[in-house]
Design a protein around this motif. Structure first.
Motif, PDB file in Angstrom:
ATOM      1  N   ASP A   1       0.784  -1.213  -0.019  1.00 44.31           N
ATOM      2  CA  ASP A   1      -0.044   0.295  -0.112  1.00 44.31           C
ATOM      3  C   ASP A   1       0.798   1.197   0.085  1.00 44.31           C
ATOM      4  O   ASP A   1       0.487   2.085  -0.804  1.00 44.31           O
ATOM      5  CB  ASP A   1      -0.984   0.064   1.125  1.00 44.31           C
ATOM      6  CG  ASP A   1      -2.107  -1.140   1.029  1.00 44.31           C
ATOM      7  OD1 ASP A   1      -2.217  -1.515   0.021  1.00 44.31           O
ATOM      8  OD2 ASP A   1      -2.700  -1.368   1.987  1.00 44.31           O
ATOM      9  N   TRP A   2       2.016   1.327   0.945  1.00 41.65           N
ATOM     10  CA  TRP A   2       2.774   2.536   0.792  1.00 41.65           C
ATOM     11  C   TRP A   2       3.561   2.809  -0.138  1.00 41.65           C
ATOM     12  O   TRP A   2       3.607   3.856  -0.727  1.00 41.65           O
ATOM     13  CB  TRP A   2       3.535   2.573   2.155  1.00 41.65           C
ATOM     14  CG  TRP A   2       4.614   1.411   1.928  1.00 41.65           C
ATOM     15  CD1 TRP A   2       4.660   0.081   2.333  1.00 41.65           C
ATOM     16  CD2 TRP A   2       6.025   1.620   1.359  1.00 41.65           C
ATOM     17  NE1 TRP A   2       6.122  -0.654   2.162  1.00 41.65           N
ATOM     18  CE2 TRP A   2       6.830   0.537   1.622  1.00 41.65           C
ATOM     19  CE3 TRP A   2       6.547   2.733   0.980  1.00 41.65           C
ATOM     20  CZ2 TRP A   2       7.990   0.276   1.372  1.00 41.65           C
ATOM     21  CZ3 TRP A   2       8.063   2.763   0.441  1.00 41.65           C
ATOM     22  CH2 TRP A   2       8.851   1.433   0.560  1.00 41.65           C
TER      23      TRP A   2
ATOM     24  N   ASP B   1       2.369   1.786  -3.388  1.00 45.59           N
ATOM     25  CA  ASP B   1       1.005   2.399  -4.264  1.00 45.59           C
ATOM     26  C   ASP B   1       1.123   3.909  -4.101  1.00 45.59           C
ATOM     27  O   ASP B   1       0.951   4.583  -4.995  1.00 45.59           O
ATOM     28  CB  ASP B   1      -0.216   1.673  -3.832  1.00 45.59           C
ATOM     29  CG  ASP B   1      -0.366   0.602  -4.909  1.00 45.59           C
ATOM     30  OD1 ASP B   1      -0.047   0.891  -6.449  1.00 45.59           O
ATOM     31  OD2 ASP B   1      -1.318  -0.082  -4.689  1.00 45.59           O
ATOM     32  N   GLU B   2       1.092   4.145  -2.813  1.00 42.41           N
ATOM     33  CA  GLU B   2       0.888   5.438  -2.273  1.00 42.41           C
ATOM     34  C   GLU B   2       1.935   6.596  -3.001  1.00 42.41           C
ATOM     35  O   GLU B   2       1.771   7.677  -3.622  1.00 42.41           O
ATOM     36  CB  GLU B   2       0.845   5.741  -1.001  1.00 42.41           C
ATOM     37  CG  GLU B   2       0.337   7.364  -0.472  1.00 42.41           C
ATOM     38  CD  GLU B   2      -0.906   7.478  -0.425  1.00 42.41           C
ATOM     39  OE1 GLU B   2      -1.592   8.729  -0.518  1.00 42.41           O
ATOM     40  OE2 GLU B   2      -1.858   6.586  -0.458  1.00 42.41           O
TER      41      GLU B   2
ATOM     42  N   HIS C   1      -3.611  12.244  -6.423  1.00 48.53           N
ATOM     43  CA  HIS C   1      -3.961  13.173  -5.582  1.00 48.53           C
ATOM     44  C   HIS C   1      -3.740  14.495  -5.982  1.00 48.53           C
ATOM     45  O   HIS C   1      -4.415  15.487  -5.702  1.00 48.53           O
ATOM     46  CB  HIS C   1      -2.827  13.137  -4.423  1.00 48.53           C
ATOM     47  CG  HIS C   1      -2.744  11.641  -3.760  1.00 48.53           C
ATOM     48  ND1 HIS C   1      -3.688  11.148  -2.980  1.00 48.53           N
ATOM     49  CD2 HIS C   1      -1.583  10.853  -3.577  1.00 48.53           C
ATOM     50  CE1 HIS C   1      -3.518  10.057  -2.784  1.00 48.53           C
ATOM     51  NE2 HIS C   1      -2.129   9.761  -2.964  1.00 48.53           N
TER      52      HIS C   1
ATOM     53  N   VAL D   1      -6.323   5.139  -5.105  1.00 47.06           N
ATOM     54  CA  VAL D   1      -4.888   5.325  -5.214  1.00 47.06           C
ATOM     55  C   VAL D   1      -4.062   4.167  -6.009  1.00 47.06           C
ATOM     56  O   VAL D   1      -3.034   4.316  -6.664  1.00 47.06           O
ATOM     57  CB  VAL D   1      -4.058   5.323  -3.906  1.00 47.06           C
ATOM     58  CG1 VAL D   1      -2.786   5.392  -3.793  1.00 47.06           C
ATOM     59  CG2 VAL D   1      -4.781   6.552  -3.095  1.00 47.06           C
ATOM     60  N   SER D   2      -4.777   2.820  -5.790  1.00 51.71           N
ATOM     61  CA  SER D   2      -4.273   1.762  -6.533  1.00 51.71           C
ATOM     62  C   SER D   2      -4.201   2.050  -8.043  1.00 51.71           C
ATOM     63  O   SER D   2      -3.270   1.113  -8.688  1.00 51.71           O
ATOM     64  CB  SER D   2      -4.905   0.438  -5.988  1.00 51.71           C
ATOM     65  OG  SER D   2      -6.311   0.465  -6.517  1.00 51.71           O
TER      66      SER D   2
ATOM     67  N   GLU E   1      -3.365   4.497  -9.665  1.00 51.72           N
ATOM     68  CA  GLU E   1      -2.251   5.415  -9.650  1.00 51.72           C
ATOM     69  C   GLU E   1      -2.777   6.829 -10.226  1.00 51.72           C
ATOM     70  O   GLU E   1      -2.165   7.759  -9.495  1.00 51.72           O
ATOM     71  CB  GLU E   1      -1.431   4.907 -10.866  1.00 51.72           C
ATOM     72  CG  GLU E   1      -0.702   3.710 -10.760  1.00 51.72           C
ATOM     73  CD  GLU E   1       0.131   2.984 -11.700  1.00 51.72           C
ATOM     74  OE1 GLU E   1       0.764   3.869 -12.359  1.00 51.72           O
ATOM     75  OE2 GLU E   1       0.290   1.778 -11.707  1.00 51.72           O
TER      76      GLU E   1
END
Length: 458
Positions: free
Chosen positions: A16-17, A19-20, A26, A80-81, A83
Motif C-alpha cells: 500500500d505504501w 502504491d501511495e 492526488h 490510489v491503487s 495510480e
C-alpha cells in the motif's frame, strides 16, 4: 484479476505504501476535464477511422461525460491503487459501459495521453494569465493617468536622486508586465502542439489520424516526432520561467509598496482590506499581502529549478521522473494567478498621499542635478558645475538647509552666473517638466508614454 492496466505481467502486488508513493491521482485529478476532452477526441477519431464502432464510440463519449458530471457533483472517489487520473477514468468507464470502455485506449498510451492533458492545461492557463496581466496593467495605467502631475522622489541605490512623476515610476511596472505578457504569448506557439497519437514512443500500427485529433482539440500543430512528443517538457520549463520572471517583477513592485506604505516614507496608504494587524501591537497595519507575494517568488523560482534538474540527464523517451512535472507547474500557476489578483485589488484601493509627496520633494537634494544643468546652460563645464553644486550641498547640510532655502548672496558667492531665477528653476514641478525626451519623466513625455502603453492593452 489485477485492477492495474499493467497487472498481467506481475505475480505480486505492490504494498500500500508503495502504491501511495507511486500514485499521482492526488494532484493530477485536476486534469480530469482535459483528460476527458482528449479521450472524446481520440474516440471520435477512432470511429471515423473505423477502428471502433459507432456504438462503442457513443457509449464511450456518453460514459465519459457522465464521469465528468459525477466528479463535478462530488460523487466519485478515486483509487490510489489505480495510480493516476487516466487509469481511474478508464476503470470507471469500463465499470459503466463494459467492454466498449476497454477499447478507448486503442492506439494511444498514457505517455501521449498525459502529454496531451498537460498541453491543454498549459494552453488554457497561460491564456488566463495573459488576461490577468492585462487587467493589472489597466489598473496601473488608471493610477498613472491620475498622477501624471504628482511629483515624488526618485531613487538610485535607495538614495534620493531626482524628482520624478509618480505616474512615470509606476508605469515602469506596466512595461515590465508587457514584456511578461509577450513572453507568455510567444510560448503559446510551443504549447499549442498536439502529442496525441504518438503512443508510448514509436507511434502505432493502427490507421489513426493525428491531424484529426489535432483539429478536434483545437491545437495549431502536431509533434512531427513521436519520441519528442512524449518526452518534451520544454514548454513546462518555459512556462515556469515566464512565471518566475513575472513573479520577480511583482516582487519588485511589492517591495516598493512595502517601503512606500512605511511610516518613514508615507507615500501611500494601503486599504485595510489588503493589510493585517499585529497580535501584540495594536497600532500596527502591516502590508502582509505584498510581503507574501515577495516571499512566494522563492517557491516559483524553486519549481523552475526543480524541473530543470528533473530533466537533466533523462534519456529518451518517457521516464517516471516526468511525473514530477505537474505539482510544480500547478502550484506556480496558482501562485501567479493569485498574486496578480491580489495586486489588482491592492493597487485599486490604495491611496497616493499627494500632499505628503509634495512636501517630501522639497526636503531633499534631488534638485541638485538641476542646479548643475542650470550652470551648464551658463556655459560652465559640467565637471566644474558638479563641483560647485557639491560644495553648496555640503554647506547646506551643515546649515540644515535645502537648495531652495539658500540665500541669493550665497549662490552668487558660489558663482556669479547664478541669478534670482534659480528658485523657480529648482522647483520640483519644473525640474520634472523640463524632461521632455522620449521616455522621460516630464509630464508631456509621460502622457505620450501612456498613449503608447494603452495602445498595447486596450
Amino acid at each position: 484479476m489485477s485492477k492495474k492496466a499493467w497487472g498481467g505481467r506481475f505475480s505480486e502486488q505492490l504494498e500500500d505504501w508503495v502504491d501511495e508513493f507511486n500514485a499521482s491521482i492526488h494532484f493530477d485529478e485536476q486534469l480530469i476535464e482535459y483528460d476527458i476532452q482528449g479521450s472524446i477526441a481520440h474516440a471520435t477519431m477512432l470511429r471515423e477511422q473505423h477502428i471502433i464502432s459507432s456504438e462503442d464510440c457513443d457509449a464511450i463519449i456518453n460514459g465519459l461525460n457522465e464521469i465528468l458530471q459525477d466528479y463535478q457533483k462530488g460523487d466519485i472517489e478515486w483509487e490510489v491503487s489505480l495510480e493516476d487520473i487516466h487509469l481511474n477514468i478508464e476503470h470507471q468507464l469500463i465499470e459503466r459501459i463494459g467492454d466498449a470502455g476497454g477499447r478507448l485506449h486503442t492506439g494511444r498510451s498514457r505517455n501521449d495521453q498525459i502529454a496531451t492533458d498537460m498541453h491543454l492545461y498549459a494552453k488554457t492557463e497561460v491564456k488566463h494569465i495573459i488576461e490577468l496581466i492585462e487587467i493589472l496593467q489597466k489598473s496601473i495605467v488608471a493610477i498613472a493617468e491620475e498622477h501624471v502631475d504628482t511629483i515624488m522622489p526618485g531613487y538610485t541605490h535607495l538614495q534620493r536622486a531626482q524628482p520624478i512623476s509618480f505616474a512615470h515610476h509606476i508605469l515602469t511596472y506596466a512595461w515590465m508586465l508587457e514584456r511578461d505578457k509577450s513572453r507568455f504569448e510567444d510560448s503559446l506557439k510551443r504549447i499549442d502542439v498536439s502529442p496525441l497519437g504518438a503512443a508510448a514512443l514509436s507511434g502505432t500500427t493502427y490507421p489513426i489520424d493525428r491531424e484529426r485529433t489535432r483539429d478536434l482539440l483545437g491545437f495549431e500543430d502536431v509533434y512531427h516526432n513521436s519520441i519528442d512528443a512524449v518526452s518534451d517538457r520544454d514548454y513546462i520549463v518555459e512556462s515556469l520561467n515566464n512565471i518566475s520572471l513575472t513573479m520577480v517583477h511583482l516582487s519588485r513592485l511589492a517591495e516598493e509598496i512595502i517601503f512606500w506604505s512605511s511610516t518613514e516614507a508615507g507615500f501611500i496608504t494601503l486599504s485595510d482590506a489588503f493589510s493585517t494587524g499585529s497580535s501584540i501591537m495594536p497600532q500596527k497595519k502591516n502590508p502582509d499581502m505584498a510581503e507574501l507575494i515577495r516571499g512566494k517568488v522563492g517557491r516559483t523560482s524553486g519549481h523552475l529549478m526543480s524541473m530543470l534538474m528533473t530533466l537533466k540527464g533523462l534519456p529518451l523517451a518517457y521516464n517516471k521522473d516526468m511525473q514530477e512535472d505537474k505539482e510544480g507547474l500547478f502550484d506556480s500557476i496558482h501562485t501567479l494567478k493569485g498574486s496578480l489578483r491580489i495586486f489588482e485589488g491592492m493597487l485599486n484601493t490604495m491611496t497616493v498621499n499627494t500632499e505628503h509627496l509634495k512636501k517630501q520633494v522639497r526636503k531633499d537634494f534631488s534638485n541638485a542635478t538641476e542646479l548643475a544643468d542650470y550652470l551648464v546652460a551658463k556655459n560652465i563645464p559640467f565637471r566644474t558645475a558638479h563641483e560647485i553644486v557639491g560644495k553648496l550641498v555640503l554647506w547646506c547640510t551643515h546649515q540644515n538647509l535645502y537648495l531652495l532655502d539658500v540665500p541669493l548672496e550665497k549662490y552668487q558667492s558660489a558663482h556669479p552666473a547664478i541669478e534670482s531665477d534659480i528658485y523657480d528653476y529648482l522647483q520640483p514641478d519644473n525640474c520634472v517638466r523640463r524632461r521632455t525626451s522620449l521616455g522621460a519623466t516630464g509630464q508631456d513625455a509621460v502622457k505620450k508614454q501612456l498613449k503608447a502603453i494603452k495602445a498595447l492593452i486596450y
